[in-house]
Every structure is written in C-alpha cells, then in structure tokens.
Scaffold this active site. Structure first.
Site, mmCIF file in Angstrom:
data_model
loop_
_atom_site.group_PDB
_atom_site.id
_atom_site.type_symbol
_atom_site.label_atom_id
_atom_site.label_comp_id
_atom_site.label_asym_id
_atom_site.label_seq_id
_atom_site.Cartn_x
_atom_site.Cartn_y
_atom_site.Cartn_z
ATOM 1 C CG ASP A 52 46.864 43.669 35.614
ATOM 2 O OD1 ASP A 52 48.021 43.534 35.174
ATOM 3 O OD2 ASP A 52 45.850 43.302 34.981
ATOM 4 C CG ASP A 84 50.925 41.060 30.564
ATOM 5 O OD1 ASP A 84 50.735 42.039 31.319
ATOM 6 O OD2 ASP A 84 50.058 40.191 30.378
ATOM 7 C CB ALA A 111 45.439 37.658 25.880
ATOM 8 C CB CYS A 169 20.965 32.744 46.073
ATOM 9 S SG CYS A 169 22.459 33.166 46.969
ATOM 10 C CB CYS A 189 23.963 34.911 49.786
ATOM 11 S SG CYS A 189 23.158 36.305 48.980
ATOM 12 C CB CYS A 220 19.119 35.624 48.125
ATOM 13 S SG CYS A 220 20.131 36.220 46.771
HETATM 14 N N1 GUN Z 1 43.754 41.263 32.744
HETATM 15 C C1 GUN Z 1 43.042 40.463 31.921
HETATM 16 N N2 GUN Z 1 43.858 39.900 30.985
HETATM 17 C C2 GUN Z 1 45.099 40.336 31.243
HETATM 18 C C3 GUN Z 1 46.385 40.084 30.638
HETATM 19 O O1 GUN Z 1 46.510 39.337 29.664
HETATM 20 N N3 GUN Z 1 47.461 40.718 31.206
HETATM 21 C C4 GUN Z 1 47.325 41.541 32.306
HETATM 22 N N4 GUN Z 1 48.424 42.099 32.803
HETATM 23 N N5 GUN Z 1 46.144 41.796 32.871
HETATM 24 C C5 GUN Z 1 45.046 41.192 32.352
HETATM 25 ZN ZN ZN Z 2 22.208 35.488 47.037
#
Ligand code: GUN
Ligand code: ZN
Length: 484
Positions: A90, A125, A193, A276, A278, A281
């Site tokens: 990201d 973005d 978003a 759970c 796993c 747990c």
């Molecule tokens: N991580 C959570 N939401 C967003 C987003 O809208 N854009 C980017 N680039 N990373 C995110």
């Molecule tokens: Zn578990």
C-alpha cells in the site's frame, strides 16, 4: 497483462477463482494479512505454513524506516519479509487518511514499490471520509483519478498496478470512479475508504457503495475490499463480488485482548471456554490464554486461523451454491449486518442476472429467503411455462383430469409443472411448514402466469386456511378445497 483474474465457480455475484500476478497464482477469495515489519506477532513464514498465499504491507512504512528502507531496496521485499507468495504494497494513503499528509508523491511511492520488488503496487489515492460533503468528495476523486492516470502513463499498461475506486458515500461518484478505473485499463480494483463504514457498522452504506462501484467495474476485474478484516462480513462482501480482503484486524484485535469468531468478537476475559478448533484453542484453556505471557501472539494466531477458515468456508459455499445460506447465517450475528443483508436483497434484480442456474440446495431460512435471487429468477422464467385453456394449481394432491393443465405449487417459488419437480430450485429446496409469507410469495408466481395467459382460466386447489391469502393476492380466482 501483469495481473489477471479468472473466475472458476460463482454464486450470487461472488466468485472463486485464480488471481495471476506475474508468475504467481493465488486462489480467491483470499485474505491478505497485513504485515507491519516493525511488529510481527505472526511471521510471514508462519503464515505461509498456514496457507496464506498473499499478504499486504505498507510501502510508506518501509520508505520511512531506518531499519528497513535500504535493506528492502537492496535485497527486495520477499527476502526481507521471508515470504515467497504474492506481496502487495500500500502506498501511504492510509497515513494520508489518518494524518492528512504524507511526505511522498504518487510517482515516488510507485517507484519505491517497484524498486523493492512488490508484486502489486498501489498509487497514492485519497481515501475520502464518508462524512465529507459532495464537493470535497468530488475534488478528491478528481485528484485520485489524475494519479491513477499518471501511474499508467509513467509505468505503462502492464505494470502490476491497483486502481482504487473512491467516491465517498455518493453512489454516482462510485459509479463514475468504477467506469474511469475500467477505462484506464485497471484489472485489479480495490474499493477504498470503506474502513470507517465497517468500523461504525454502517453495512447498509457499505453495500450501497460496493454495489455502485461494481455496476461500472469490469466483471473480469479482481475486486479487493480495502481494510476489510472481520470475518463476520466476508460472506456479505463476497456475495457482492469482492475477491480479496486485507486484514490488520487479526493483530489489532489481539493487541486489544479480543478473540474473534465468525459471528463476532469476545474480550478474552469474558470467555470461560474457547469455542474454536484451532491449535491454540485446543492446547489452552480460556484462563491459560488470558494469562499467557505471549497472549497477544496466541490471540493473533487464533484470530488468523478463524479468518482463514472463514475464507475456506466461503470458497466451499461458492462451489456448492450455498452462499446465500452462509450470508444469511453470518448476517444474523449483528443487527447492522442484517440491515446490510436486507440492503443486498434490495439488489436482487441486478444480482439475479449473473447468478448461476443450478445450485446444490436451497434452504429456506425465513422471510428474507423469499427475496433471494433464485426466487426472483424462477418467477422471471415462469412466463415460459406453457399452459392450456384450463389450469389447475394444486397445492396438494395429483393431476385432475378435468383440467387441461395441472401445475403443482412450491412456496416461495410458485407454480411448477411436474417435469420441474426434481430440478433446481423446486427439487433441492428445503422449506419448513408453510407460512403466509412464503405462500404469498409463491402466489405472486401464479399472478405472473395468469397475466401471461389472459385467455386461460386458473383454479387453485388448497386447504381452507389458505383461501383468504389466495384471494388477497389473486382476487377473484376460483378456489376449491378438493385435495385428497
Ligand atoms: N487502506 C484502507 N483503505 C484504503 C484506501 O482507500 N486506499 C488505500 N490506498 N489504502 C487503504
Ligand atoms: Zn482458536
């Protein structure tokens, strides 16, 4: 094409398939756990052993890190993180949404993501807050779109670029964003978003913006739901056509002492037992887990197991054609999820167009089931049923010779000819004792058939108790009570 998606099975608008990124292939739907290089409760290598095929990390953190920046540039991300699968990075947009600014430009972050060997790059973005007004949302969207265009111009059509879809809570802006991202040639499209919507249980709004984006995105694009981390909403999101989720929630919840289940979370102190299967747990009591020195790590491991298991369950449900049942089950966990589920059912006409024709079964789970795509589709196809001049719809009993055509009745679908008795959806549909809501829905089917055949006369044979309902939906139709 550097990034290509292939759907192998589908159910509702959900897909299960393969995402090819360069030479690597991952199965979808998939969870991309979020890795913070400074804080690894579970290492990428351990995740690889748990079946994780892709993860996401933050290029901005790497670019600002004394410890990791030069190593990442010299050795590459896969070496530094010790992970052989797909690594998505990201850009720093998340920091942008939290701190309002970042000290890096769009082309700088993309060059950096390229230079550290990331498999999927995200431009800078702007994740517009759902509280922003239209003018702000529109101008931020324009900047996002400029940056996506710049990304394509600078790095070329085959660069492994993600094209995030923004547009706040405005459906038409999400539609516009989806169209422009598609026109720019992006085949990997995160819906952005949405974290504030999910944090505030605004699942109705989530459904509204994802469905809007999906209307204009290419059906062959891979859709990533940015920041979706709680397994209780994966089924709902998958049903809309989301293919990838990324989650820091497994770690954030662990740090906060929270234990995930597919239905919701518990504070670890509240649990007297661990529900759970796993390994964590099954090898700890609730008390041991609560008091463990490495509690955060153990909780993170458990949370990750639960999250991955839900993805596996969703893939199986898509294969079987039982995704609506899973959505129904999961969305009963919280009233706002139920609101999201009902909002999704409002989109049944759009979803029905792409829903598959045959499924393993249809379990009736209450009134909501009457609004499912299969019911809608069945009734849309009803006009194709050929009938004679005199038609009996028999709620019970067999063929009556005095009618040219005898049809049978299965709520919530409606009338059906004998040839369809064993086929989907009539045959594999399991319903409890008939109730008024499902019968009413089925009667709509008779109304549709009657409208299609105005010169035929229709008669309904049913128990006395259904006559008022039949009259209510079908008016002056002939009703008899001659079932044997
Ligand atoms: N991580 C959570 N939401 C967003 C987003 O809208 N854009 C980017 N680039 N990373 C995110
Ligand atoms: Zn578990």
């Amino acid at each position: 094409m550097a990034i290509a998606f292939e759907s192998l099975y589908s159910d509702i608008a959900g897909r299960s398939g393969k995402l090819t990124v360069g030479k690597k292939v991952i199965r979808t739907p998939a969870l991309l756990p979020v890795i913070n290089p400074h804080l690894q409760l579970v290492t990428p290598k351990e995740m690889e052993k748990m079946g994780v095929e892709a993860l996401i990390t933050n290029a901005y953190i790497f670019s600002q890190s004394k410890q990791f920046r030069d190593r990442a540039l010299a050795e590459g991300l896969h070496k530094v993180l010790d992970f052989n699968g797909v690594i998505m990075t990201d850009s720093g947009s998340f920091q942008l949404s939290v701190y309002g600014q970042v000290s890096i430009t769009n082309t700088e972050t993309l060059s950096f993501q390229r230079d550290i060997g990331s498999d999927i790059w995200v431009p800078l973005d702007i994740p517009t807050s759902p509280n922003s007004d239209r003018a702000t949302t529109e101008s931020e969207l324009a900047i996002t779109m400029q940056r996506l265009k710049e990304a394509k111009d600078v790095f070329g059509p085959d660069a492994p670029l993600a094209g995030p879809v923004q547009g706040g809570i405005f459906e038409d802006l999400r539609e516009r964003a989806g169209k422009e991202v598609t026109d720019l040639g992006f085949s990997f499209c995160p819906v952005g978003a949405v974290v504030p919507l999910m944090e505030n249980y605004r699942y109705r709004d989530l459904v509204s913006v994802v469905m809007a984006a999906k209307r204009t995105l290419s059906p062959s694009a891979c859709i990533h739901l940015f920041g979706a981390g709680h397994p209780s909403m994966f089924a709902l999101a998958t049903a809309m056509g989301c293919d990838l989720f990324d989650s820091a929630a497994y770690a954030l919840y662990a740090k906060d002492g929270r234990y995930m289940t597919p239905h919701g979370s518990f504070r670890i102190g509240e649990l007297i037992d661990l529900p759970c299967a796993c390994s964590v747990c099954r090898s700890h009591t609730a008390e041991e887990l609560r008091d463990a020195k490495d509690r955060e790590r153990l909780l993170a491991l458990h949370n990750l197991h639960v999250t991955l298991a839900e993805i596996a369950r969703i893939r199986q449900a898509i294969f079987d054609g039982t995704l609506w049942e899973l959505v129904d089950e999961r969305c009963r966990a919280h009233p706002q999820l139920l609101a999201g589920y009902r909002a999704l059912l409002d989109h049944a006409p759009a979803l029905a167009q792409h829903d598959r024709v045959s499924k393993r079964r249809f379990f009736y789970r209450g009134d909501e089931s009457c609004r499912r795509t299969e019911v809608l589709r069945y009734q849309q196809n009803l006009p194709r049923v050929a009938v004679g001049k005199t038609v009996l719809v028999a709620f019970e009993g067999g063929i009556r010779d005095e009618f040219e055509t005898t049809l049978f009745f299965k709520p919530p679908f409606g009338p059906y000819p004998r040839e369809l008795k064993e086929t989907f959806p009539i045959g594999p549909c399991e319903i409890p004792e008939w109730d008024e809501v499902m019968v009413r829905k089925g009667l709509e089917g008779i109304r549709i058939l009657r409208e299609k055949n105005p010169t035929s006369t229709f008669t309904v044979s049913c128990q006395k108790r259904w006559e008022p309902v039949v009259r209510n939906v079908l008016g002056d139709i002939e009703v008899r009570h001659d079932a044997v």
